[in-house]
Each structure stands twice: as structure tokens, then as C-alpha cells.
Write a protein that holds these residues in place. Sequence first.
Motif, short mmCIF file in Angstrom:
data_model
loop_
_atom_site.label_atom_id
_atom_site.label_comp_id
_atom_site.label_asym_id
_atom_site.label_seq_id
_atom_site.Cartn_x
_atom_site.Cartn_y
_atom_site.Cartn_z
N TYR A 188 0.82 -1.20 0.00
CA TYR A 188 0.00 0.00 0.00
C TYR A 188 0.86 1.26 0.00
CZ TYR A 188 -3.48 -3.36 1.78
OH TYR A 188 -4.32 -4.44 1.94
N ALA A 189 2.01 1.19 0.67
CA ALA A 189 2.83 2.38 0.89
C ALA A 189 3.28 3.04 -0.41
CB ALA A 189 4.04 2.03 1.75
N SER A 190 3.64 2.23 -1.39
CA SER A 190 4.15 2.81 -2.64
C SER A 190 3.10 3.70 -3.31
CB SER A 190 4.58 1.71 -3.61
OG SER A 190 5.74 1.07 -3.13
N GLU A 191 1.85 3.25 -3.32
CA GLU A 191 0.81 4.03 -3.97
C GLU A 191 0.35 5.20 -3.12
OE1 GLU A 191 -1.89 0.93 -5.11
OE2 GLU A 191 -0.71 0.43 -6.89
N ILE A 192 0.35 5.03 -1.80
CA ILE A 192 0.03 6.16 -0.93
C ILE A 192 1.12 7.23 -1.03
CG2 ILE A 192 -0.27 6.89 1.47
CD1 ILE A 192 -1.58 4.15 1.99
N ARG A 193 2.37 6.79 -1.07
CA ARG A 193 3.50 7.72 -1.21
C ARG A 193 3.37 8.50 -2.53
NH1 ARG A 193 7.06 4.22 -0.03
NH2 ARG A 193 7.38 4.76 2.17
N VAL A 217 3.39 -16.10 3.43
CA VAL A 217 2.73 -14.85 3.05
C VAL A 217 3.08 -13.74 4.03
CG1 VAL A 217 0.48 -13.69 2.88
CG2 VAL A 217 0.84 -15.90 1.77
N VAL A 218 3.06 -14.05 5.33
CA VAL A 218 3.41 -13.04 6.35
C VAL A 218 4.85 -12.57 6.17
CG1 VAL A 218 3.76 -12.66 8.82
CG2 VAL A 218 1.70 -13.85 8.02
N ASN A 219 5.74 -13.51 5.94
CA ASN A 219 7.16 -13.15 5.78
C ASN A 219 7.38 -12.25 4.57
OD1 ASN A 219 7.80 -14.70 8.02
ND2 ASN A 219 8.49 -16.47 6.84
N ILE A 220 6.71 -12.56 3.48
CA ILE A 220 6.88 -11.77 2.25
C ILE A 220 6.28 -10.37 2.42
CG2 ILE A 220 6.24 -11.57 -0.19
CD1 ILE A 220 6.21 -14.68 -0.26
N SER A 221 5.13 -10.29 3.07
CA SER A 221 4.40 -9.03 3.15
C SER A 221 4.85 -8.14 4.32
CB SER A 221 2.90 -9.30 3.28
OG SER A 221 2.62 -10.12 4.41
N LEU A 222 5.55 -8.69 5.29
CA LEU A 222 5.93 -7.93 6.48
C LEU A 222 6.66 -6.62 6.17
CD1 LEU A 222 6.11 -7.63 9.55
CD2 LEU A 222 8.15 -9.09 9.49
N PRO A 223 7.68 -6.60 5.29
CA PRO A 223 8.33 -5.31 4.98
C PRO A 223 7.36 -4.26 4.43
CG PRO A 223 9.66 -7.15 4.19
CD PRO A 223 8.34 -7.72 4.60
N CYS A 224 6.36 -4.71 3.67
CA CYS A 224 5.37 -3.78 3.12
C CYS A 224 4.50 -3.20 4.24
CB CYS A 224 4.49 -4.48 2.09
SG CYS A 224 5.35 -5.06 0.62
N VAL A 225 4.12 -4.04 5.18
CA VAL A 225 3.31 -3.59 6.31
C VAL A 225 4.10 -2.61 7.17
CG1 VAL A 225 2.15 -4.33 8.44
CG2 VAL A 225 1.88 -5.68 6.34
N GLN A 226 5.35 -2.91 7.44
CA GLN A 226 6.18 -2.01 8.22
C GLN A 226 6.36 -0.66 7.51
OE1 GLN A 226 9.50 -4.77 8.48
NE2 GLN A 226 9.13 -5.14 10.67
N ASP A 227 6.54 -0.70 6.22
CA ASP A 227 6.70 0.52 5.43
C ASP A 227 5.42 1.37 5.49
OD1 ASP A 227 7.88 2.37 3.71
OD2 ASP A 227 7.31 1.28 1.89
N LEU A 228 4.27 0.71 5.41
CA LEU A 228 3.00 1.43 5.50
C LEU A 228 2.86 2.14 6.84
CD1 LEU A 228 0.05 2.07 4.56
CD2 LEU A 228 -0.61 -0.09 5.65
N PHE A 229 3.11 1.42 7.93
CA PHE A 229 2.92 2.01 9.25
C PHE A 229 3.87 3.18 9.49
CE2 PHE A 229 1.15 -2.20 11.19
CZ PHE A 229 0.01 -2.06 10.40
N ARG A 230 5.07 3.08 8.98
CA ARG A 230 6.01 4.21 9.10
C ARG A 230 5.52 5.41 8.29
NH1 ARG A 230 10.11 0.07 8.71
NH2 ARG A 230 10.14 0.39 6.45
N LEU A 231 5.01 5.14 7.12
CA LEU A 231 4.58 6.23 6.23
C LEU A 231 3.39 7.00 6.78
CD1 LEU A 231 4.80 7.62 3.40
CD2 LEU A 231 3.19 5.88 2.57
N ILE A 232 2.40 6.28 7.31
CA ILE A 232 1.17 6.95 7.74
C ILE A 232 1.19 7.32 9.23
CG2 ILE A 232 -0.15 5.81 5.92
CD1 ILE A 232 -1.31 3.93 8.04
N HIS A 233 2.29 6.97 9.91
CA HIS A 233 2.49 7.34 11.32
C HIS A 233 1.43 6.74 12.24
CE1 HIS A 233 5.30 10.10 9.48
NE2 HIS A 233 4.32 10.75 8.89
N LYS A 234 0.96 5.58 11.90
CA LYS A 234 0.07 4.85 12.82
C LYS A 234 0.07 3.37 12.43
CE LYS A 234 -4.32 5.87 10.41
NZ LYS A 234 -5.68 6.43 10.60
N LYS A 235 -0.36 2.55 13.40
CA LYS A 235 -0.37 1.11 13.19
C LYS A 235 -1.78 0.57 13.36
CE LYS A 235 4.19 0.97 15.37
NZ LYS A 235 4.94 0.56 16.59
#
Length: 314
Positions: free
Chosen positions: A182-187, A285-303
Motif C-alpha cells: 500500500y505504501a508505494s501508492e500512498i506515497r 505470506v506473512v514473511n513476504i508481506s511484512l516489509p510492506c506492512v512495516q513501510d505502511l505504518f512508518r509512512l502513515i504514522h500509525k499502526k
Amino acid sequence: MVENFATNSGAEKNVNMRQTRKTELSDKNVNIRQTTKTELLERARRLPKALIIGFNKCGTAALRSFLSIHPDIVSPNREPRYFSNNYNQGLAWYKSQMPLSTSRQITIEKSPNYIKEIKYLRRIYDMDPQVKLLVIVRNPVTRLQSEYSHEKSKYPEMVSMSYSEWIYINHIERFVVYMSDYASEIRQAYSVFPEEQFLIVSEEDLERDPVSVIRQAETFLNLQPAVSNDVFVFNEKKGFYCFNTSHPFFLSVMDNWEVNTLTGCLVESKGREHPSYDPQLLQQVVNISLPCVQDLFRLIHKKFDWKYYNSYID
């Protein structure tokens, strides 16, 4: 001829049923914000002041439907996809797709493919650089399940295909990242609009507590709080909240094509049953997607409270 007659008869029955429900709800003596005579006379089709721009299979239909129950929000039933698919139709055509509204009301349009391309976002900016943008995201584990259920209902050749087969056929590494990033498109969207013009919410929060998400939207859109918990009821069979069909606010969504007027839940094409995960595939699936989830939470400043990821997120 018999088939056409049956279809028309069913449609007429549905219209009559909706009208009966509207009459029943209108007769209830409740404290609902009244529309003045002046406002009724000034009703017109207006361009949206807010857009739900993403993401698909993340609850955009539920978000739009739940927000539409607010008396100061109106929304078209169908996705016009103007900025993506129908831009050549022109702004006058786009306005013609909007419902009638008063000057007090905000028109919200939902087309979740708008966030996919920067050219769509720039077109939105050209229409209104001050427009409010709503984005709903979802636990990638669940979003993948939803996508599978959607495709299986749509393509007959998938009937016998298992969930694991489907993921691997789609090239698991690339596909999971595609559904998780999600982060790439939100960015990208942040490069066109300032961050303060975005409200980013989670499908899981909308499912667990729809009123809390509506409260966020009311604040974001500068609207007076108007939706309380009694507008929704928990449906044990579905496992999530649906509209309370006996509440007068249900009038706001009676003509919503995505809502079943008998149950108050979204139609059967929404909230399909999800396949189960093989434990090994789930961890992959969790292992592959985890960096994307972490990137999202950093970008939007919430978890968000997403199952399977909490133990990995600080």
C-alpha cells in the motif's frame, strides 16, 4: 417472454418492498435532522468534495455505504471511474453521475482504482486541489483471501483450484508484494496532495467498530457527529456489523445497490466466505508481506491491529 415477465415482476416487487420500508421508516417519530424547504428547492448535482480512492478488496463498498448513512453525506451508487476510465466524457458528464444534494451536504464518490496511477491523481487535483481523500487498507493475509474468493466466483475455471494453487500460479513472491504494498501508492498520492488531505483507515477497524471509523470521517470532513451505535447491529451469521433496518437512518441507504434491504447487510458479492490457509503458506505470506506492512505504518504514522503481524511490529 416468460423469463422477461418474471424478471420485471421481481424488479417491481423489489421496488415496492423498498417503498414500503421507506414509508414505515418515515412514519417513525425520531430526532433526525430535517431538510428545510429552502434546501429542498436548492438541491442540485454537485462535484464531490471527497473521494474514496483505494484500495480494492479492502472494504471500499462498506466504507462508502456506512458513510452514506450520515444525513450530510450523499454518494452515487455506482462507481463512475471518471478519472480513470471515463475522463474523455468530460466534467459535465461526471457531475451528472452525482446524486442531488443540498449545499449543506458533501458528495462522496468511490472508485478504488484512482490510487493506482499518478495521472488519475493529477486529474483529481485539476478538478479540486482541496478535495478530501479517503483510503482504506486491509490486512494483506485477508486481502489475498478476499481476492481469491472474488476471482473464484467470477471465473468458472477456478472452481476446482485450491487457494494454495492459486497463489503459486500467480507467482507468490511478486503477487503477495503487489497485494501488500500500500505504501508505494500512498506515497505516490502524497506527491500530488498534502498528507493532511488524507484519511487512512483499516477494514478491520470498520468491521469491528464501524461507528469509530465514521467518527474519524466526521472529524476529517468537518461534519457534526450524527451516527450512533444503534444504527448498526451485529449479524451473527455474517460475523460483522450490518445496518439496523428498523432505524430511520436506514432511509439513507435504502436505494444503495450494495445493500440488501431485508437484512441490512451488504449484498452477497460482498463479504464472501474466505478460504483457509495452510500454516506453512500463511507464514510464507506473512514473511513476504511484512516489509510492506512495516513501510505502511512508518509512512502513515500509525499502526493497525492486524493479526499475524503484531509480534513483528514495535
